[in-house]
Scaffold this motif. Sequence first.
Motif, PDB file in Angstrom:
ATOM      1  N   LEU B  46       0.831  -1.205   0.000  1.00  0.00           N
ATOM      2  CA  LEU B  46       0.000   0.000   0.000  1.00  0.00           C
ATOM      3  C   LEU B  46       0.872   1.264   0.000  1.00  0.00           C
ATOM      4  O   LEU B  46       0.529   2.255  -0.646  1.00  0.00           O
ATOM      5  CB  LEU B  46      -0.950  -0.028   1.206  1.00  0.00           C
ATOM      6  CG  LEU B  46      -1.999   1.084   1.304  1.00  0.00           C
ATOM      7  CD1 LEU B  46      -2.832   1.189   0.030  1.00  0.00           C
ATOM      8  CD2 LEU B  46      -2.928   0.831   2.494  1.00  0.00           C
ATOM      9  N   GLN B  49       2.088   1.655  -3.521  1.00  0.00           N
ATOM     10  CA  GLN B  49       0.964   2.108  -4.339  1.00  0.00           C
ATOM     11  C   GLN B  49       0.690   3.602  -4.116  1.00  0.00           C
ATOM     12  O   GLN B  49       0.516   4.363  -5.065  1.00  0.00           O
ATOM     13  CB  GLN B  49      -0.267   1.266  -3.955  1.00  0.00           C
ATOM     14  CG  GLN B  49      -1.589   1.745  -4.510  1.00  0.00           C
ATOM     15  CD  GLN B  49      -1.729   1.400  -5.977  1.00  0.00           C
ATOM     16  OE1 GLN B  49      -0.781   0.950  -6.601  1.00  0.00           O
ATOM     17  NE2 GLN B  49      -2.899   1.628  -6.524  1.00  0.00           N
ATOM     18  N   ILE B  53       1.041   6.781  -6.703  1.00  0.00           N
ATOM     19  CA  ILE B  53      -0.067   7.686  -7.029  1.00  0.00           C
ATOM     20  C   ILE B  53       0.370   9.141  -6.887  1.00  0.00           C
ATOM     21  O   ILE B  53       0.141   9.974  -7.759  1.00  0.00           O
ATOM     22  CB  ILE B  53      -1.281   7.411  -6.109  1.00  0.00           C
ATOM     23  CG1 ILE B  53      -1.912   6.072  -6.471  1.00  0.00           C
ATOM     24  CG2 ILE B  53      -2.297   8.539  -6.194  1.00  0.00           C
ATOM     25  CD1 ILE B  53      -2.948   5.593  -5.453  1.00  0.00           C
ATOM     26  N   LEU B 244     -10.044   9.533  -9.884  1.00  0.00           N
ATOM     27  CA  LEU B 244     -10.904   9.214  -8.744  1.00  0.00           C
ATOM     28  C   LEU B 244     -10.471   7.887  -8.119  1.00  0.00           C
ATOM     29  O   LEU B 244     -10.513   7.723  -6.897  1.00  0.00           O
ATOM     30  CB  LEU B 244     -12.362   9.144  -9.206  1.00  0.00           C
ATOM     31  CG  LEU B 244     -13.420   9.183  -8.110  1.00  0.00           C
ATOM     32  CD1 LEU B 244     -13.375  10.496  -7.340  1.00  0.00           C
ATOM     33  CD2 LEU B 244     -14.818   8.971  -8.691  1.00  0.00           C
ATOM     34  N   VAL B 247      -8.115   7.737  -5.140  1.00  0.00           N
ATOM     35  CA  VAL B 247      -8.546   8.178  -3.810  1.00  0.00           C
ATOM     36  C   VAL B 247      -8.647   7.045  -2.775  1.00  0.00           C
ATOM     37  O   VAL B 247      -8.123   7.197  -1.664  1.00  0.00           O
ATOM     38  CB  VAL B 247      -9.874   8.981  -3.912  1.00  0.00           C
ATOM     39  CG1 VAL B 247     -10.490   9.193  -2.547  1.00  0.00           C
ATOM     40  CG2 VAL B 247      -9.605  10.322  -4.602  1.00  0.00           C
ATOM     41  N   PRO B 248      -9.286   5.904  -3.103  1.00  0.00           N
ATOM     42  CA  PRO B 248      -9.441   4.890  -2.040  1.00  0.00           C
ATOM     43  C   PRO B 248      -8.140   4.447  -1.365  1.00  0.00           C
ATOM     44  O   PRO B 248      -8.083   4.421  -0.134  1.00  0.00           O
ATOM     45  CB  PRO B 248     -10.160   3.734  -2.750  1.00  0.00           C
ATOM     46  CG  PRO B 248     -10.944   4.408  -3.829  1.00  0.00           C
ATOM     47  CD  PRO B 248     -10.054   5.527  -4.306  1.00  0.00           C
ATOM     48  N   PRO B 249      -7.078   4.132  -2.127  1.00  0.00           N
ATOM     49  CA  PRO B 249      -5.853   3.725  -1.420  1.00  0.00           C
ATOM     50  C   PRO B 249      -5.255   4.852  -0.579  1.00  0.00           C
ATOM     51  O   PRO B 249      -4.782   4.607   0.538  1.00  0.00           O
ATOM     52  CB  PRO B 249      -4.898   3.316  -2.545  1.00  0.00           C
ATOM     53  CG  PRO B 249      -5.509   3.764  -3.815  1.00  0.00           C
ATOM     54  CD  PRO B 249      -6.958   3.946  -3.597  1.00  0.00           C
ATOM     55  N   SER B 252      -7.274   5.266   2.592  1.00  0.00           N
ATOM     56  CA  SER B 252      -7.051   4.166   3.518  1.00  0.00           C
ATOM     57  C   SER B 252      -5.726   4.336   4.260  1.00  0.00           C
ATOM     58  O   SER B 252      -5.655   4.217   5.483  1.00  0.00           O
ATOM     59  CB  SER B 252      -7.074   2.843   2.751  1.00  0.00           C
ATOM     60  OG  SER B 252      -6.780   1.778   3.617  1.00  0.00           O
ATOM     61  N   ARG B 256      -5.292   5.398   8.406  1.00  0.00           N
ATOM     62  CA  ARG B 256      -4.641   4.371   9.217  1.00  0.00           C
ATOM     63  C   ARG B 256      -3.296   4.868   9.739  1.00  0.00           C
ATOM     64  O   ARG B 256      -2.907   4.582  10.873  1.00  0.00           O
ATOM     65  CB  ARG B 256      -4.468   3.089   8.402  1.00  0.00           C
ATOM     66  CG  ARG B 256      -5.791   2.391   8.131  1.00  0.00           C
ATOM     67  CD  ARG B 256      -5.737   1.567   6.865  1.00  0.00           C
ATOM     68  NE  ARG B 256      -5.211   0.242   7.090  1.00  0.00           N
ATOM     69  CZ  ARG B 256      -4.833  -0.593   6.111  1.00  0.00           C
ATOM     70  NH1 ARG B 256      -4.927  -0.214   4.842  1.00  0.00           N
ATOM     71  NH2 ARG B 256      -4.362  -1.781   6.396  1.00  0.00           N
ATOM     72  N   PRO B 262      -9.465   2.738  10.619  1.00  0.00           N
ATOM     73  CA  PRO B 262      -9.621   2.149   9.278  1.00  0.00           C
ATOM     74  C   PRO B 262     -10.173   3.179   8.294  1.00  0.00           C
ATOM     75  O   PRO B 262      -9.884   3.144   7.110  1.00  0.00           O
ATOM     76  CB  PRO B 262     -10.604   1.007   9.481  1.00  0.00           C
ATOM     77  CG  PRO B 262     -11.061   1.041  10.888  1.00  0.00           C
ATOM     78  CD  PRO B 262     -10.260   2.052  11.641  1.00  0.00           C
ATOM     79  N   ILE B 263     -10.984   4.071   8.799  1.00  0.00           N
ATOM     80  CA  ILE B 263     -11.518   5.183   7.997  1.00  0.00           C
ATOM     81  C   ILE B 263     -12.000   6.225   8.998  1.00  0.00           C
ATOM     82  O   ILE B 263     -12.285   5.895  10.140  1.00  0.00           O
ATOM     83  CB  ILE B 263     -12.663   4.699   7.069  1.00  0.00           C
ATOM     84  CG1 ILE B 263     -13.025   5.754   6.025  1.00  0.00           C
ATOM     85  CG2 ILE B 263     -13.890   4.293   7.891  1.00  0.00           C
ATOM     86  CD1 ILE B 263     -13.925   5.235   4.912  1.00  0.00           C
ATOM     87  N   THR B 264     -12.089   7.465   8.566  1.00  0.00           N
ATOM     88  CA  THR B 264     -12.637   8.485   9.463  1.00  0.00           C
ATOM     89  C   THR B 264     -14.163   8.437   9.396  1.00  0.00           C
ATOM     90  O   THR B 264     -14.735   7.819   8.500  1.00  0.00           O
ATOM     91  CB  THR B 264     -12.173   9.894   9.058  1.00  0.00           C
ATOM     92  OG1 THR B 264     -12.393  10.042   7.650  1.00  0.00           O
ATOM     93  CG2 THR B 264     -10.711  10.102   9.393  1.00  0.00           C
ATOM     94  N   PHE B 267     -16.079  11.112   5.039  1.00  0.00           N
ATOM     95  CA  PHE B 267     -15.260  11.422   3.874  1.00  0.00           C
ATOM     96  C   PHE B 267     -16.182  12.171   2.931  1.00  0.00           C
ATOM     97  O   PHE B 267     -17.178  11.644   2.453  1.00  0.00           O
ATOM     98  CB  PHE B 267     -14.712  10.145   3.230  1.00  0.00           C
ATOM     99  CG  PHE B 267     -13.749  10.427   2.115  1.00  0.00           C
ATOM    100  CD1 PHE B 267     -12.582  11.155   2.355  1.00  0.00           C
ATOM    101  CD2 PHE B 267     -13.994   9.978   0.820  1.00  0.00           C
ATOM    102  CE1 PHE B 267     -11.682  11.423   1.322  1.00  0.00           C
ATOM    103  CE2 PHE B 267     -13.091  10.247  -0.210  1.00  0.00           C
ATOM    104  CZ  PHE B 267     -11.944  10.968   0.047  1.00  0.00           C
ATOM    105  N   MET B 269     -16.938  14.427  -0.304  1.00  0.00           N
ATOM    106  CA  MET B 269     -16.452  14.681  -1.661  1.00  0.00           C
ATOM    107  C   MET B 269     -17.344  15.728  -2.311  1.00  0.00           C
ATOM    108  O   MET B 269     -18.521  15.479  -2.581  1.00  0.00           O
ATOM    109  CB  MET B 269     -16.472  13.389  -2.474  1.00  0.00           C
ATOM    110  CG  MET B 269     -15.768  12.233  -1.763  1.00  0.00           C
ATOM    111  SD  MET B 269     -15.875  10.653  -2.649  1.00  0.00           S
ATOM    112  CE  MET B 269     -14.554  10.838  -3.830  1.00  0.00           C
TER     113      MET B 269
END
Lengths: 219, 469, 248
Positions: B46, B49, B53, B244, B247-249, B252, B256, B262-264, B267, B269
Amino acid sequence: MSNARTNILSRLCQSSIQETPPQPSPYQGREQEKDDWDTAERVRRFTERMEAVRAEIHHASRTDWLDVLAEICKAKGLNNLLVAAETEWGSAIHAQAQRFPALKTYQQPIETWKSELFYGIDAAFTGTRGGIAETGTLILWPDAHEPRTMSLVPPIHIALLETDKLYTTFAEAMQAEGWVETGMPTNALLVSGPSKSADIEQTLAYGVHGPKELVVILV
Amino acid sequence: MTTEFRHNVTLNLAKPNVRANFRKAMDGLMSRRLDQFPDKAELERLRTQSMAIRANALSKLPELLEQLETNLTRNGIHVHWAETPDEANHIVLAILQQHNAKSLIKGKSMVSEEMGMNHFLEGHGIDCLESDLGEFIIQLAQEPPSHIVAPAIHKSRQDVAKLFNEKFPDIPYTENIDELTQAARRILRDKFYAAPVGISGVNFAVAETGTLCLVENEGNGRMSTTVPKVHIAVTGIEKVVEKLSDVPPLLSILTRSATGQPITTYFNMISSPRKPGEKDGPEEVHLVLLDNGRSNIYSDPELLATLRCIRCGACMNHCPVYTRIGGHSYGTVYPGPIGIILEPQKAGLDVHGELTQASTLCGACGEVCPVRIPIPTLINRLRYDGVRKDASTTVGTGSRRKTGEAAAWKSWAWAASHPAIYNFGAKTATRLHGLFPSNMGAWTNVRSAPQLAEQTLHERLKAMGVDHE
Amino acid sequence: MATRPDTIYFFGTCLIDLMYPQAGVSAMQLIQREGVNVIFPQAQTCCGQPAWNSGYRDEARTVARAQIALFPKPIPVVIPSGSCAGMMKVHYPELFANQPDEAQALDVAGRVYELTEFLVDVLQIELKDLGEPVKVAVHTSCSSRREMGVADKIESLLGQLSNVKRVEQIRKAECCGFGGTFAVKQPEISASIVLEKVETIRATQADRLVGQDAGCLMNIGGAMEKQGDAIPHQHIAEFLWERTGGVA
């Protein structure tokens, strides 16, 4: 200030980055095994994550969800409930209005009834666009029927999530629903629990500025 | 000469309560982060990755900024560009004046700290209110943030209790964190209700769709960007990502790494102002893109990595120096490891170059950085830029070169590259080991003086007949 | 993993040369006992790290250049310090980038081993503990841990010693505050870090502190000695040599 734009962009363009950076590969999510999560596993993970941040999870079916909602309203002693009249779920609630506390609707722009919204609404009910199992998350795309402040201003937010719309990861949800192709809405939201803060001594306190309680009805 | 930094360090090291607050908080943040990454291999994948990005976005930065602007504009969001904090402040002021706004409410934004926005606007009669609980606390205390994610981390619940009691005498004194939080909720709810303008930062700006992403737990960010009629987002030009799906990685690894979540909770947008028929949301949305030295950092292929930062704060949570001296010692907006590489580049090595010394180079920051910024390498590079004689793009290059120190290193290099001289010196020193001073300034304040051996390793191995070639 | 060499170069480091020569001698003897011949080029001085970390790259390169010339044969260069090994392995390639002798620097860098790494990975050393029961705390230097990535090696060596009980201080992976010139340039911060480190090590009630970097040992050990009632500290090489009887 167009000078600033020109100056900044020209400075950036002058700097030639020779090396091609590594290309991002598609995000695979956090665990290999996630591909195997079936609906039951997704529901289990979602529930576990949500409950870890003090969200309430209720299980219901398409036939008894109104009973479950009525019970929740009763248990919480709600005086009123903000519900859209036009949505599938909302109209079902309005059709049996006598079973619920006084039903309110968001008919007019916020400016016309801000005071009541801020100080007079006990709870709001909304549908959801979907959910994310990995993180215990609701996906909301607020719209004219269910505006943004419904899931934000009242102290209790009750959301209904259909388990067949529960995705494994955020990446998967975004891709499966074609967010880029569809075009993004004014506001897309991920909600993963009631409002909270750890700004004092890193100690969790719930109900800071958003809802103090998040209640999810899984159908 | 005692510099401002040294002065701050002395002051803050002598505050046992503040040090204990930091130690406890950093221990908690480190262990919560660790819990989020049970699988080391997944963490490293991660990180790679996420680095890719951010590096990809930076490699196309000018194009992506233009694409972002095009898409935001198409969506109805106004885009403004500012080279300096002052320009950015004037842009914000002009928008406020257009709307005849006398007050605003703010979600958490480090770029607004960088701009000194509150101070500037208050000078123009605008009332600025911080709504993030931590920011609210330090605004009451008239202090700057001491951490980029947890701005009031240096305060104990007793400190906050005293502060609230002093500022809001109507509220009964309490050290209960839930009660303090509820007090803030009540106070700020009226402000959200009334504020004509909301300010926020941006965590990621997506070029592909023209979307501003905000990460938060409290709901104050959503309030600030939803309830007021005007929303102004301020951000650095480096915050753009291409797609777009980037954004997820990033989301995350950000949450963390930052707080071990794990997430706030939220989120958020945002892709446009209120559309016809919609019943809430701001009627106007603005984005101010601030350069403030970033395009200069961008011009160096090595230092460019500084701009990958996603502001998680993990580097400070893991820094032995930050943990001891706290965020206020740095005297800059961004403290800790990211601060000591970013601030000297923004302001110049002549202004903040000393901060590059505020590291043991232990490498903990680089090890946890979610986007693999080689922070220790960049610290070393900036130390070099500080004393080098030739040119580099870093502002203040060479400004830290002192004649005496440079001469000392030159002599050292001469001796250590001439074995006969080195060995003679080493041998002489060991022969005199009994005469070695037992008071060696700062070292011996807390340590005994180093004991020189009676014979060097060179001598002993020679005597033992060890091969030497 | 490299094949077992007949001969290696030994780079003693300047701190061991001046302060802890016994550690250097022990390290060399441990290697010799495994049947490997050791060459100690007498012209070696310092790896150049102090200047490198202070930003004085030309001066660091002058010193480094004198070192790389000393290791021409294609055999391992073993260093009883993660910090100096890290300088040669990781930073020489940066320091000599685009220099005429870059190839030579890369060649040397590619042959560098930190001592515990060499003992475990290359020699696959087997140790027999002959010492009395003892409780040992380990401090692994940040450069061994993060730059060289060999933190597990010292643990595996100590794990072979049947009478050694390892005790673990809290925040074990945190820096001791030495940081080379950092201890001199930021003495107050350095002091605050090392004093906490001492506290955590004392709390383990260890009989001895061992480590693989003389700088950290000098820092932590010096702070304990200043306080009095110090837990004795020792370089891993010296400790291993003593525990295993000192003979083949």
